[in-house]
Motif scaffolding. Sequence first.
Motif, PDB file in Angstrom:
ATOM      1  N   UNK A 344     -61.414 -10.839 -91.093  1.00 51.53           N
ATOM      2  CA  UNK A 344     -60.402 -11.753 -91.611  1.00 51.53           C
ATOM      3  C   UNK A 344     -61.053 -12.955 -92.285  1.00 51.53           C
ATOM      4  N   UNK A 345     -62.098 -13.489 -91.657  1.00 52.85           N
ATOM      5  CA  UNK A 345     -62.769 -14.664 -92.209  1.00 52.85           C
ATOM      6  C   UNK A 345     -63.458 -14.369 -93.535  1.00 52.85           C
ATOM      7  N   UNK A 346     -63.837 -13.120 -93.765  1.00 55.02           N
ATOM      8  CA  UNK A 346     -64.544 -12.758 -94.990  1.00 55.02           C
ATOM      9  C   UNK A 346     -63.624 -12.675 -96.205  1.00 55.02           C
ATOM     10  N   UNK A 347     -62.308 -12.556 -95.965  1.00 56.34           N
ATOM     11  CA  UNK A 347     -61.375 -12.310 -97.062  1.00 56.34           C
ATOM     12  C   UNK A 347     -60.942 -13.600 -97.740  1.00 56.34           C
ATOM     13  N   UNK A 348     -60.812 -13.531 -99.057  1.00 58.17           N
ATOM     14  CA  UNK A 348     -60.228 -14.595 -99.849  1.00 58.17           C
ATOM     15  C   UNK A 348     -58.713 -14.425 -99.814  1.00 58.17           C
ATOM     16  N   UNK A 349     -57.993 -15.488 -99.456  1.00 59.52           N
ATOM     17  CA  UNK A 349     -56.531 -15.397 -99.331  1.00 59.52           C
ATOM     18  C   UNK A 349     -55.889 -14.876-100.623  1.00 59.52           C
ATOM     19  N   UNK A 350     -56.477 -15.206-101.764  1.00 62.52           N
ATOM     20  CA  UNK A 350     -55.908 -14.785-103.044  1.00 62.52           C
ATOM     21  C   UNK A 350     -55.928 -13.272-103.206  1.00 62.52           C
ATOM     22  N   UNK A 351     -56.951 -12.612-102.615  1.00 60.15           N
ATOM     23  CA  UNK A 351     -57.109 -11.162-102.757  1.00 60.15           C
ATOM     24  C   UNK A 351     -57.110 -10.468-101.398  1.00 60.15           C
ATOM     25  N   UNK A 352     -56.432 -11.025-100.422  1.00 63.93           N
ATOM     26  CA  UNK A 352     -56.579 -10.550 -99.044  1.00 63.93           C
ATOM     27  C   UNK A 352     -56.126  -9.105 -98.862  1.00 63.93           C
TER      28      UNK A 352
END
Length: 417
Positions: A344-352
């Motif tokens: 979860x921490x690795x993901x960019x909210x824009x492209x989650x």
Amino acid sequence: MPTESVSPAPGRHWRIFSVGLLGFSSGLPLALSGSTLQAWFTTAGMSLRDIGWITVIGQAYVYKFLWAPLLDRMRLPWLGRRRGWVLLMQVVCALALFDMSFHTPQGAAGTLAFLAVVLAFASATQDIAYDAHRTDLLRPEERGPGIGLMQVGYRLAMLVSGAFALILADRVGWGWTYRAMGCLMLAVTAVTVFSPDAPDEQPARSFTEAVVEPFADLFHRYGKLAFAWLLFVVLYKLCDAFALSLSTTFLLRVPKFSLTQVGTVSKTFGLAAGLLGAVGGGWLVTKMRLYPALLILGICQALVNLGYIVLVHSGPDVSVMAAVVSAEYFFSGLGSTAFVVLVTALCNVRYSATQFALLSALAAIGRVFLGPVAAWLVPQVGWSTFFLITALSAIPGLLLVVAMRGAIGGAEKTRVH
């Protein structure tokens, strides 16, 4: 694009609890297009050839990253960017379950299989949207308890659609069982409607932005370290998947437990231990930094595989099986929670949606493809050596944890936009 009005976000507790309830929705369809459906075909007297084809229905869960960019690109006209897709897929799952309930393997095996493919596709798509919603919604300090509750909801759903569905089918028949599961899917749509929405991000405006940029973003943010992250996602849970790939076959053929003994222990002791592990993992990552949690739990996941060696020599001793299976499920629950917190921490909210789908698909490689490897290896080396090898297969992942200590600490604190 007009901005959708959003009501004030509920408090932290509802935000976390709603994630757990939606975890139930995520886990419910999996067995209904897999092991439970196989049981239906088996009790209907279908051939092994027909039953064998059923096992490929769930491939949507492995390839879901291929259409994940669509969910980052397209906003449905209700409930925002993520929950709109979750709601639509819940309804499709429910309709597929209702439709399946009116067919039988003897009279319409092909139709049932097609509807199960629809169910698996809708479920995998729901997972894409739900994983993205959870990634967008939870703040860094909420990831531990939120993902712990997600694991609890998911495992309870697996119990309902697995063990409980089999018991219900034995009493009221498969048709009514699948109708009951469809009703549960419809009921959980209320959670989606009232779940809080994450701060909205502008969706992708073009094909390039939807498909290319999510992957480019990972490499832009992490550089050469991106390859190490991708390798880490594949390797960290590898030993767990390796040991579990043939665990049921092992329990039936070597200690020679009965189906009832294996089912009862895994659905009682195993479930209880898995739930404790999921809750404990959520608590642990709030009390301990992510790096030591991943390292310690990775070691524990490897060591519990050695418990199966005891079963090679113990015979059908239910107490020994209960201890080994409970330890396996408990530490798997702990490790899974810490692992999902990191992903979860690795993901960019824009492209989650796209990024979480890609990373979770990589994590599923071991679960999907290690079975044939294990089936070839066991006759060559024997069961005791096989389980020793599964424990040793954790070493590459653990070395990556140590090597990436600083990167793990940095990822833990971030919320990327």
